[in-house]
Design a protein around this motif. Structure first.
Motif, PDB file in Angstrom:
ATOM      1  N   LEU A 198      -1.632  -1.888  17.775  1.00  0.00           N
ATOM      2  CA  LEU A 198      -0.508  -1.745  16.890  1.00  0.00           C
ATOM      3  C   LEU A 198      -0.441  -1.958  15.444  1.00  0.00           C
ATOM      4  N   VAL A 199      -0.014  -0.970  14.857  1.00  0.00           N
ATOM      5  CA  VAL A 199       0.402  -1.388  13.154  1.00  0.00           C
ATOM      6  C   VAL A 199       1.625  -1.219  12.923  1.00  0.00           C
ATOM      7  N   ASP A 200       2.251  -2.457  12.688  1.00  0.00           N
ATOM      8  CA  ASP A 200       3.932  -2.626  12.390  1.00  0.00           C
ATOM      9  C   ASP A 200       4.103  -2.513  10.966  1.00  0.00           C
ATOM     10  N   THR A 201       4.870  -1.491  10.612  1.00  0.00           N
ATOM     11  CA  THR A 201       5.212  -1.306   9.166  1.00  0.00           C
ATOM     12  C   THR A 201       6.675  -1.496   8.658  1.00  0.00           C
ATOM     13  N   ARG A 202       6.869  -1.744   7.445  1.00  0.00           N
ATOM     14  CA  ARG A 202       7.956  -1.696   6.739  1.00  0.00           C
ATOM     15  C   ARG A 202       7.832  -1.161   5.331  1.00  0.00           C
ATOM     16  N   GLY A 203       8.742  -0.045   4.711  1.00  0.00           N
ATOM     17  CA  GLY A 203       8.389   0.546   3.810  1.00  0.00           C
ATOM     18  C   GLY A 203       9.472   1.603   3.254  1.00  0.00           C
ATOM     19  N   GLN A 204       9.240   2.261   2.150  1.00  0.00           N
ATOM     20  CA  GLN A 204       9.684   3.280   1.628  1.00  0.00           C
ATOM     21  C   GLN A 204       9.173   4.686   2.146  1.00  0.00           C
ATOM     22  N   TYR A 205       9.709   5.393   2.912  1.00  0.00           N
ATOM     23  CA  TYR A 205       9.396   6.423   3.645  1.00  0.00           C
ATOM     24  C   TYR A 205      10.037   7.775   3.244  1.00  0.00           C
ATOM     25  N   ARG A 206       9.278   8.920   3.271  1.00  0.00           N
ATOM     26  CA  ARG A 206       9.968  10.148   3.363  1.00  0.00           C
ATOM     27  C   ARG A 206       9.111  11.031   4.311  1.00  0.00           C
ATOM     28  N   ALA A 207       9.704  11.670   5.157  1.00  0.00           N
ATOM     29  CA  ALA A 207       9.285  12.614   6.108  1.00  0.00           C
ATOM     30  C   ALA A 207       9.538  14.039   5.714  1.00  0.00           C
ATOM     31  N   SER A 208       8.636  15.027   5.932  1.00  0.00           N
ATOM     32  CA  SER A 208       8.824  16.307   5.712  1.00  0.00           C
ATOM     33  C   SER A 208       8.427  17.152   7.066  1.00  0.00           C
ATOM     34  N   ASN A 209       9.259  17.755   7.479  1.00  0.00           N
ATOM     35  CA  ASN A 209       8.878  18.694   8.760  1.00  0.00           C
ATOM     36  C   ASN A 209       8.908  20.269   8.378  1.00  0.00           C
ATOM     37  N   VAL A 210       9.031  20.412   7.111  1.00  0.00           N
ATOM     38  CA  VAL A 210       8.749  21.866   6.802  1.00  0.00           C
ATOM     39  C   VAL A 210       7.494  22.452   6.627  1.00  0.00           C
ATOM     40  N   PHE A 222       0.718  -1.182  -0.214  1.00  0.00           N
ATOM     41  CA  PHE A 222      -0.015   0.017  -0.117  1.00  0.00           C
ATOM     42  C   PHE A 222       0.965   1.121  -0.012  1.00  0.00           C
ATOM     43  N   SER A 223       0.205   2.282  -0.208  1.00  0.00           N
ATOM     44  CA  SER A 223       0.980   3.505  -0.157  1.00  0.00           C
ATOM     45  C   SER A 223       0.042   4.667   0.556  1.00  0.00           C
ATOM     46  N   PHE A 224       0.646   5.670   1.128  1.00  0.00           N
ATOM     47  CA  PHE A 224      -0.054   6.679   1.627  1.00  0.00           C
ATOM     48  C   PHE A 224       0.508   8.006   1.956  1.00  0.00           C
ATOM     49  N   THR A 225      -0.330   8.770   2.179  1.00  0.00           N
ATOM     50  CA  THR A 225       0.299  10.381   2.489  1.00  0.00           C
ATOM     51  C   THR A 225      -0.391  10.759   3.987  1.00  0.00           C
ATOM     52  N   MET A 226       0.292  11.500   4.672  1.00  0.00           N
ATOM     53  CA  MET A 226      -0.110  12.082   5.935  1.00  0.00           C
ATOM     54  C   MET A 226       0.573  13.521   6.191  1.00  0.00           C
ATOM     55  N   ALA A 227      -0.431  14.056   6.852  1.00  0.00           N
ATOM     56  CA  ALA A 227       0.117  15.708   7.284  1.00  0.00           C
ATOM     57  C   ALA A 227      -0.825  15.802   8.425  1.00  0.00           C
ATOM     58  N   HIS A 228       0.009  16.631   9.592  1.00  0.00           N
ATOM     59  CA  HIS A 228      -0.630  17.448  10.490  1.00  0.00           C
ATOM     60  C   HIS A 228      -0.790  18.814  10.489  1.00  0.00           C
ATOM     61  N   PHE A 229      -2.099  19.122  10.635  1.00  0.00           N
ATOM     62  CA  PHE A 229      -2.636  20.457  10.345  1.00  0.00           C
ATOM     63  C   PHE A 229      -2.907  21.075  11.731  1.00  0.00           C
ATOM     64  N   PRO A 230      -2.233  22.293  12.225  1.00  0.00           N
ATOM     65  CA  PRO A 230      -2.744  22.933  13.385  1.00  0.00           C
ATOM     66  C   PRO A 230      -4.153  23.230  13.787  1.00  0.00           C
ATOM     67  N   THR A 286      12.396   8.396  -1.325  1.00  0.00           N
ATOM     68  CA  THR A 286      12.143   7.744  -0.124  1.00  0.00           C
ATOM     69  C   THR A 286      13.468   6.901   0.415  1.00  0.00           C
ATOM     70  N   ARG A 287      13.194   6.541   1.547  1.00  0.00           N
ATOM     71  CA  ARG A 287      14.306   5.507   2.012  1.00  0.00           C
ATOM     72  C   ARG A 287      13.852   4.401   2.989  1.00  0.00           C
ATOM     73  N   PHE A 288      14.272   3.163   2.939  1.00  0.00           N
ATOM     74  CA  PHE A 288      13.389   2.212   3.657  1.00  0.00           C
ATOM     75  C   PHE A 288      13.614   2.688   5.212  1.00  0.00           C
ATOM     76  N   GLU A 289      12.382   2.382   5.934  1.00  0.00           N
ATOM     77  CA  GLU A 289      12.484   2.525   7.416  1.00  0.00           C
ATOM     78  C   GLU A 289      11.496   1.457   7.797  1.00  0.00           C
ATOM     79  N   SER A 290      11.606   1.145   9.065  1.00  0.00           N
ATOM     80  CA  SER A 290      10.555   0.441   9.859  1.00  0.00           C
ATOM     81  C   SER A 290       9.893   1.436  10.745  1.00  0.00           C
ATOM     82  N   ARG A 291       8.536   1.502  10.863  1.00  0.00           N
ATOM     83  CA  ARG A 291       7.691   2.175  11.890  1.00  0.00           C
ATOM     84  C   ARG A 291       6.562   1.704  12.357  1.00  0.00           C
ATOM     85  N   ALA A 292       6.360   2.135  13.521  1.00  0.00           N
ATOM     86  CA  ALA A 292       5.512   1.562  14.063  1.00  0.00           C
ATOM     87  C   ALA A 292       4.364   2.560  14.585  1.00  0.00           C
ATOM     88  N   PHE A 293       3.108   2.184  14.435  1.00  0.00           N
ATOM     89  CA  PHE A 293       1.914   3.338  14.593  1.00  0.00           C
ATOM     90  C   PHE A 293       0.984   2.750  15.506  1.00  0.00           C
TER      91      PHE A 293
END
Length: 265
Positions: free
Chosen positions: A199-211, A36-44, A178-185
């Motif tokens: 728990l959602v345990d994941t492995r995949g290609q990720y790109r984080a943006s803190n801009v 699967f693929s996804f996009t996520m973002a945090h809005f104030p 992206t780069r490969f990461e293990s992430r738990a949500f």
């Protein structure tokens, strides 16, 4: 399945029956997601208004600065699963901590695993009845049927959510390298009045943006959009995450014990 099997295999799997369209069918738990693929973002949004989305005071919203929390929008394209057919999903969530001893601003959002951060699932539209029934039956997730479409515009992925013939939202977020990461949500939901943590345990290609400004949100005319608008959520994100060719294991939800506090300083 053996312990050495490639992720997401190698876990003990049980079967829980669900009823889809009046017909019983087997559903595997944990559910394994192979692609699967996804996009996520945090809005104030103001913390005092975000609290209205939470079920009780045991869940405390994660804040950027004192008085300012976030609402998270995520859009998923699920392609290959163990027992689910392909479907799409949009999650409207609040990053939270369960009964934290201390709840400092900023740090939990930057290091969610260190601060035991999870997501309260406020609204979870999906595109198939099977996914809706499984989510409601097994986890108590607030899944409803909706129309969800995706469009790639350059390095941006745009998701449009419609319910009951009305626009709910348009969510646009960047993709990129992206780069490969293990992430738990972790997800919080209510099943028959019991608060669950999943728990959602994941492995995949990720790109984080803190801009700031990495993603945008447009609200429509549907009552869900009006409810979000009442939180005074801003339409420019402070951070985001893109996941490409991700695999995961969605575990059974675990009841959250009353009085169990999250740590952190």
């Amino acid at each position: 399945m053996g312990v050495g099997a490639p992720f997401p295999d190698g876990v003990a799997v049980g079967v829980q029956p669900i009823v889809v369209g009046g017909v019983p069918e087997p559903f595997e738990v944990p559910q394994r997601y192979y692609e699967f693929s996804f996009t996520m973002a945090h809005f104030p949004a103001p913390t005092r208004l975000v609290r209205a989305l939470l079920p009780d005071d045991s869940l405390q919203p994660v804040q950027i600065v004192p008085g300012l929390a976030v609402i998270t929008i995520a859009a998923f394209e699920y392609r290959v699963m163990a027992t689910l057919k392909p479907y799409k999903e949009v999650a409207i969530m609040v990053p939270v901590r369960h009964q934290p001893e201390r709840n400092p601003p900023a740090l939990p959002l930057l290091w969610p695993e260190a601060y035991d951060v999870g997501f309260w699932i406020d609204h979870l539209p999906v595109t198939t009845e099977q996914a809706q029934v499984a989510g409601v039956t097994v986890w108590g997730l607030p899944k409803v049927l909706a129309t969800i479409t995706f469009e790639d515009v350059g390095w941006m992925r745009r998701c449009r959510l419609r319910e009951d013939g009305q626009d709910v939202l348009v969510f646009s977020a960047p993709t990129g390298e992206t780069r490969f990461e293990s992430r738990a949500f972790h997800a919080y939901s209510l099943l028959n009045g019991t608060l669950l943590r999943t728990l959602v345990d994941t492995r995949g290609q990720y790109r984080a943006s803190n801009v700031p400004g990495c993603a945008s949100l447009e609200l429509g005319s549907h009552p869900v959009a009006s409810r979000l608008r009442a939180t005074r959520v801003q339409n420019i994100a402070v951070a985001g995450l893109f996941g490409f060719t991700v695999k995961s294991i969605l575990y059974p939800g675990q009841p959250v014990a009353a009085g169990a506090a999250a740590g952190g300083s």
